[in-house]
Design a protein around this motif. Sequence first.
Motif, mmCIF file in Angstrom:
data_model
loop_
_atom_site.group_PDB
_atom_site.id
_atom_site.type_symbol
_atom_site.label_atom_id
_atom_site.label_comp_id
_atom_site.label_asym_id
_atom_site.label_seq_id
_atom_site.Cartn_x
_atom_site.Cartn_y
_atom_site.Cartn_z
ATOM 1 N N MET A 1 0.838 -1.180 0.000
ATOM 2 C CA MET A 1 0.000 0.000 0.000
ATOM 3 C C MET A 1 0.882 1.242 0.000
ATOM 4 N N THR A 2 0.461 2.238 -0.696
ATOM 5 C CA THR A 2 1.176 3.508 -0.659
ATOM 6 C C THR A 2 0.783 4.262 0.604
ATOM 7 N N GLY A 3 1.505 5.313 0.892
ATOM 8 C CA GLY A 3 1.190 6.120 2.066
ATOM 9 C C GLY A 3 -0.189 6.736 1.976
ATOM 10 N N CYS A 6 -2.763 4.102 2.840
ATOM 11 C CA CYS A 6 -2.824 3.853 4.285
ATOM 12 C C CYS A 6 -3.595 4.948 4.999
ATOM 13 N N LEU A 7 -3.278 6.185 4.679
ATOM 14 C CA LEU A 7 -3.967 7.302 5.333
ATOM 15 C C LEU A 7 -5.451 7.308 5.004
ATOM 16 N N ARG A 8 -5.792 6.961 3.767
ATOM 17 C CA ARG A 8 -7.197 6.899 3.370
ATOM 18 C C ARG A 8 -7.913 5.771 4.124
ATOM 19 N N GLU A 56 3.487 10.363 4.013
ATOM 20 C CA GLU A 56 2.624 9.863 2.943
ATOM 21 C C GLU A 56 3.400 9.634 1.644
ATOM 22 N N HIS A 57 4.476 10.380 1.428
ATOM 23 C CA HIS A 57 5.195 10.335 0.162
ATOM 24 C C HIS A 57 6.429 9.446 0.174
ATOM 25 N N LEU A 58 6.768 8.848 1.328
ATOM 26 C CA LEU A 58 7.930 7.966 1.387
ATOM 27 C C LEU A 58 7.643 6.659 0.656
ATOM 28 N N LEU A 59 8.624 6.162 -0.085
ATOM 29 C CA LEU A 59 8.427 4.897 -0.794
ATOM 30 C C LEU A 59 8.559 3.715 0.149
ATOM 31 N N LEU A 60 9.527 3.758 1.042
ATOM 32 C CA LEU A 60 9.708 2.710 2.050
ATOM 33 C C LEU A 60 9.560 3.354 3.417
ATOM 34 N N ARG A 61 8.454 3.073 4.082
ATOM 35 C CA ARG A 61 8.168 3.772 5.327
ATOM 36 C C ARG A 61 8.603 3.012 6.565
ATOM 37 N N HIS A 62 9.064 1.796 6.428
ATOM 38 C CA HIS A 62 9.297 0.981 7.615
ATOM 39 C C HIS A 62 10.523 0.090 7.493
ATOM 40 N N ASN A 63 11.512 0.481 6.730
ATOM 41 C CA ASN A 63 12.589 -0.460 6.474
ATOM 42 C C ASN A 63 13.824 -0.276 7.346
ATOM 43 N N LEU A 64 13.945 0.795 8.115
ATOM 44 C CA LEU A 64 15.134 1.021 8.917
ATOM 45 C C LEU A 64 14.822 0.888 10.401
#
Length: 112
Positions: A1-3, A6-8, A56-64
Motif C-alpha cells: 500500500m502507498t502512504g 494507508c492514510l485513506r 505519505e510520500h515515502l516509498l519505504l516507510r518501515h525499512n530502517l
Amino acid sequence: MTGSDCLRAISGLKFQFGKGTKSPLTRKRSCSKGVPEPYKGNWRKISIFFDLPYWEHLLLRHNLDVMHIEKNVTNSVVGTLLGIKWKNKDRAKAREDMVLLNVKHDLHPITP
C-alpha cells in the motif's frame, strides 16, 4: 500500500486503546440490534509517524531499525578493532571476497 492508501484506510477509524472493561453481568447475545460491531481489521492504532508531513510520500516507510543498525555496526567495529574472536569481520573468506571484487589490494591474502 502507498502512504496515501494507508492514510485513506485509517482516516475514518476510531480506535479505543486498552483492553476496555467488561461487566461480569453482561452476556453475549447472538443478535444485537443497533450496536455496531467493533473494528476487527488490520489496524490496531494510529502511529505518530502518520502525522509527519512527508510520511505519505515515502516509498519505504518501515525499512530502517536504527537501534539494531547501531548495535550491529558498533559490534562489528569494536570486534574488528579489538580483535575479539567471533566478533570481527576480518576472516579469510572476507579477504577472498576482496580478491573477487578486485578491491583493497593491500588486504588480499598472501598465498605461498
